[in-house]
Design a protein around this motif. Structure first.
Motif, PDB file in Angstrom:
ATOM      1  N   TYR A 193       0.853  -1.081   0.061  1.00 55.14           N
ATOM      2  CA  TYR A 193      -0.109  -0.058  -0.009  1.00 55.14           C
ATOM      3  C   TYR A 193       0.994   1.290  -0.135  1.00 55.14           C
ATOM      4  O   TYR A 193       1.884   1.189   0.498  1.00 55.14           O
ATOM      5  N   GLY A 194       0.400   2.246  -0.665  1.00 50.24           N
ATOM      6  CA  GLY A 194       0.953   3.724  -0.613  1.00 50.24           C
ATOM      7  C   GLY A 194      -0.166   4.768  -0.359  1.00 50.24           C
ATOM      8  O   GLY A 194      -1.288   4.556  -0.798  1.00 50.24           O
ATOM      9  N   ASP A 195       0.337   5.649   0.098  1.00 48.58           N
ATOM     10  CA  ASP A 195      -0.540   7.063   0.222  1.00 48.58           C
ATOM     11  C   ASP A 195      -0.366   7.894  -0.971  1.00 48.58           C
ATOM     12  O   ASP A 195       0.606   8.307  -1.469  1.00 48.58           O
ATOM     13  N   LEU A 239      -1.568  13.888   2.478  1.00 49.12           N
ATOM     14  CA  LEU A 239      -1.256  15.136   2.982  1.00 49.12           C
ATOM     15  C   LEU A 239      -1.152  14.988   4.515  1.00 49.12           C
ATOM     16  O   LEU A 239      -0.480  15.672   5.260  1.00 49.12           O
ATOM     17  N   ASP A 240      -2.125  14.220   5.029  1.00 47.03           N
ATOM     18  CA  ASP A 240      -2.581  14.086   6.264  1.00 47.03           C
ATOM     19  C   ASP A 240      -1.260  13.348   7.108  1.00 47.03           C
ATOM     20  O   ASP A 240      -0.886  13.749   8.080  1.00 47.03           O
ATOM     21  N   ASN A 241      -0.925  12.368   6.426  1.00 42.94           N
ATOM     22  CA  ASN A 241       0.087  11.471   6.912  1.00 42.94           C
ATOM     23  C   ASN A 241       1.555  11.972   6.658  1.00 42.94           C
ATOM     24  O   ASN A 241       2.393  11.896   7.519  1.00 42.94           O
ATOM     25  N   PHE A 245       1.973  13.309  -2.995  1.00 42.72           N
ATOM     26  CA  PHE A 245       2.564  12.258  -3.483  1.00 42.72           C
ATOM     27  C   PHE A 245       3.913  12.096  -2.994  1.00 42.72           C
ATOM     28  O   PHE A 245       4.761  12.466  -3.674  1.00 42.72           O
ATOM     29  N   PRO A 246       4.074  11.236  -1.900  1.00 44.16           N
ATOM     30  CA  PRO A 246       5.535  11.145  -1.135  1.00 44.16           C
ATOM     31  C   PRO A 246       6.261  10.193  -2.068  1.00 44.16           C
ATOM     32  O   PRO A 246       5.926   9.528  -2.684  1.00 44.16           O
ATOM     33  N   ASP A 247       7.647  10.545  -1.753  1.00 44.04           N
ATOM     34  CA  ASP A 247       8.783  10.074  -2.479  1.00 44.04           C
ATOM     35  C   ASP A 247       8.510   8.308  -2.219  1.00 44.04           C
ATOM     36  O   ASP A 247       8.867   7.715  -3.025  1.00 44.04           O
TER      37      ASP A 247
END
Length: 208
Positions: free
Chosen positions: A65-67, A73-75, A80-82
């Motif tokens: 899983y990925g965010d 944004l919340d986490n 779109f985190p690296d």
């Protein structure tokens, strides 16, 4: 992307094909991006469908899983985190649900869920959406259009995703043949590659 990979399990790949297709193998690494809203709910159901497909084809799926979007944004304070990008780059396929919601509507542009989607498209070279529309005879009565209008409809809408409208820098407007907007980048090669593959798929399906 995911559909193309699963279809590869059922027949050999032809030499001319989109890069999104992968070699047929016994296990696939799938990155799930549930996103926001009903995203987690539909992702859960989709995973169960894939697992059923795996049982019938003898293929296994390794899900991670990925965010992306609002939950990212919340986490992570980043749509779109690296970390998500690296997971996607190392995957056989990526399954994205949906992003966005009222909670983040008033955020500045760089902190909006939609910005994460644009970053993903640019970083991974996701240049087109393939959107099929096919009428199922058993459901033709559910359409708001007359049956004789939609009967037999089977089309594919190709939507370009990384051209001037999304990432181009304005350099003025040039009028040509009465039109003020036209493409200067790589839309023609993209259209040729995508439409060429669709024609091949059509010929293949008609002979099998």
């Amino acid at each position: 992307m995911l559909v193309a990979s699963v279809r590869a399990l059922r027949r050999p790949l032809r030499r001319s094909t989109l890069a999104m297709k992968t070699e047929a193998k016994s296990q696939y690494n799938i990155v799930l991006l549930p996103g926001d809203g009903i995203g987690p709910e539909i992702t859960k159901v989709t995973v169960s469908v894939l697992e059923a497909v795996g049982e019938k084809t003898g293929v296994s799926f390794d899900f991670s899983y990925g965010d992306i979007g609002g939950i990212a944004l919340d986490n992570h304070d980043n749509p779109f985190p690296d970390e998500t990008l690296e997971k996607c780059r190392n995957a056989d396929s990526v399954l994205l649900a949906c992003i966005g919601g009222y909670k983040w509507d008033n955020n500045p542009r760089d902190k909006r869920p939609e910005t994460g989607l644009l970053k993903m498209r640019e970083a991974l070279g996701l240049f087109a959406n393939l959107r099929p529309a096919k009428v199922i005879p058993a459901l033709i009565g559910a359409s708001t259009l007359k049956p004789e209008v939609v009967d037999g409809v089977d089309i594919m809408v190709v939507r370009e995703l990384t051209g001037d409208v999304y990432f181009g820098k304005p350099k003025g407007i040039e009028m040509r043949d009465g039109d003020a907007i036209f493409y200067r980048r790589r839309e023609d090669p993209i259209a040729n590659a995508v439409l060429g593959t669709l024609v091949q798929e059509s010929v293949w399906d008609s002979t099998t």
